[in-house]
Design an enzyme around this catalytic site. Structure first.
Site, mmCIF file in Angstrom:
data_model
loop_
_atom_site.group_PDB
_atom_site.id
_atom_site.type_symbol
_atom_site.label_atom_id
_atom_site.label_comp_id
_atom_site.label_asym_id
_atom_site.label_seq_id
_atom_site.Cartn_x
_atom_site.Cartn_y
_atom_site.Cartn_z
ATOM 1 C CD GLU A 190 -22.544 -25.451 -12.783
ATOM 2 O OE1 GLU A 190 -21.952 -24.898 -11.843
ATOM 3 O OE2 GLU A 190 -23.559 -24.970 -13.346
ATOM 4 C CG ASP A 193 -20.740 -19.942 -4.800
ATOM 5 O OD1 ASP A 193 -19.697 -20.627 -4.890
ATOM 6 O OD2 ASP A 193 -21.781 -20.203 -5.440
ATOM 7 C CD GLU A 245 -17.870 -20.040 -10.572
ATOM 8 O OE1 GLU A 245 -17.514 -19.620 -11.691
ATOM 9 O OE2 GLU A 245 -19.033 -19.918 -10.135
ATOM 10 C CG ASP A 299 -22.000 -17.287 -7.575
ATOM 11 O OD1 ASP A 299 -22.484 -18.410 -7.838
ATOM 12 O OD2 ASP A 299 -20.950 -16.861 -8.112
ATOM 13 C CB SER A 300 -27.262 -19.976 -8.162
ATOM 14 O OG SER A 300 -27.344 -20.514 -6.853
HETATM 15 O O1 KIV Z 1 -24.072 -20.939 -7.242
HETATM 16 C C1 KIV Z 1 -24.479 -22.110 -7.255
HETATM 17 O O2 KIV Z 1 -25.650 -22.404 -7.010
HETATM 18 C C2 KIV Z 1 -23.514 -23.151 -7.585
HETATM 19 C C3 KIV Z 1 -24.063 -24.539 -7.780
HETATM 20 C C4 KIV Z 1 -24.684 -24.628 -9.109
HETATM 21 C C5 KIV Z 1 -23.025 -25.567 -7.580
HETATM 22 O O3 KIV Z 1 -22.367 -22.896 -7.700
#
Ligand code: KIV
Length: 293
Positions: A190, A91, A123, A52-53
């Protein structure tokens, strides 16, 4: 009779888990589209996270909170079309799994059915253990994510390293064990001190994948655009830029601008010509082209 066994190079969750037993490091990157997915696949990466980044690196948001389930389905499906071998993890975006078990299960199922994800990532620690249990039990593989949980950015007051205090370290170890017991097949750790990540990695039998958590984790994950150096203004301590793509891309675009302005592009080899103007040899090529297309 055809076999349903995965071809030799195709990674599966059990194969990735075996790497921890064998002491083989696991590689993971984020990815958001089919073109990069093909390159990631060719490079032999084990795990691909549609993170979700994408809210930050694709959409230009300040954090991951605005990302929707539809965004995740769209990008996961695109990535899956470019991949043959790695395990694909999607995610679950903010509030797609926190409110109700039933909704969370359906959303996770949709990421697998429409996005072609092999696993979802959520998460949280003990507070999501029951959800992880319910998902794993019905065939939705779950990757946990502890330490710095970006979806809690406002509770933390920013993206900050977690687990520095002894009490936090103890809680992280308990979280990791609870997630393993609930059925998570792996864990992202993380933004925690290396020593704490080492203890978590030793406390569980499932693979740990670190980001900003030192070399002792069973594997490493980086955001693809970070390791490719696509954002010159983003320079966190935990990122290694393996190439300065920002400069490569900007230089290429400057050359294009220059060549269009000076009429160097398009050159003869980039043009189509009317039949009357072509030589016999070019006519042959022309006929071949138009017969083909
Ligand atoms: O959303 C993401 O890119 C992540 C990574 C930083 C592990 O959760």
């Amino acid at each position: 009779m055809s076999s349903h066994a995965a071809p030799k190079n195709v990674l599966t969750i059990p194969k990735v888990q075996k790497k921890k037993v064998l002491g083989e490091k696991i590689t993971m990157v984020t990815c958001y589209d089919a073109t990069f997915a093909k390159l990631v696949d060719a490079a032999g990466i084990d795990l691909v996270l549609v993170g979700d980044s994408l809210g930050m690196v694709i959409q230009g948001q300040k954090n991951t909170l605005p990302v929707t389930l539809n965004d995740m389905i769209y990008h996961t499906a695109a990535v899956s079309r470019g991949l043959s071998n790695p395990v694909i993890i999607a995610d679950m975006p903010f509030m797609s799994y926190q409110a109700e078990f039933g909704v969370a299960l359906k959303n996770a199922g949709t990421l697998m059915k429409k996005g072609n994800a092999h696993s979802v990532k959520i998460e949280g620690g003990m507070e999501v253990a029951e959800l992880a249990y319910r998902m794993s039990r019905v065939g939705i593989p779950v990757m946990g994510h502890i330490g710095l949980e970006p979806q809690k950015v406002h509770s933390y007051g920013g993206f900050k390293v977690r687990g520095k205090a002894l009490s936090e370290e103890r809680k992280l170890i308990k979280d990791a064990k609870a997630l393993e017991e609930a059925g998570c097949w792996s864990l992202v750790i993380e933004g925690v001190p290396s020593e704490v990540a080492d203890k978590i990695t030793q406390a569980v039998t499932i693979p740990t994948i670190g980001i900003g958590s030192g070399p002792g984790c069973d594997g490493q994950v980086l955001v693809l655009y970070d390791l490719l150096g696509l954002d010159p203004s983003f320079k966190p301590k935990f990122v290694k830029k393996y190439v300065d793509l920002a400069t490569v891309v900007t230089d290429a675009l400057k050359s294009y601008v220059d060549e269009v302005k000076t009429k160097q592009f398009p050159a003869d080899e980039h043009q189509f010509h009317r039949l009357a103007l072509v030589t016999p040899l070019k006519k042959k090529v022309h006929d071949c082209f138009f017969n083909t297309f």
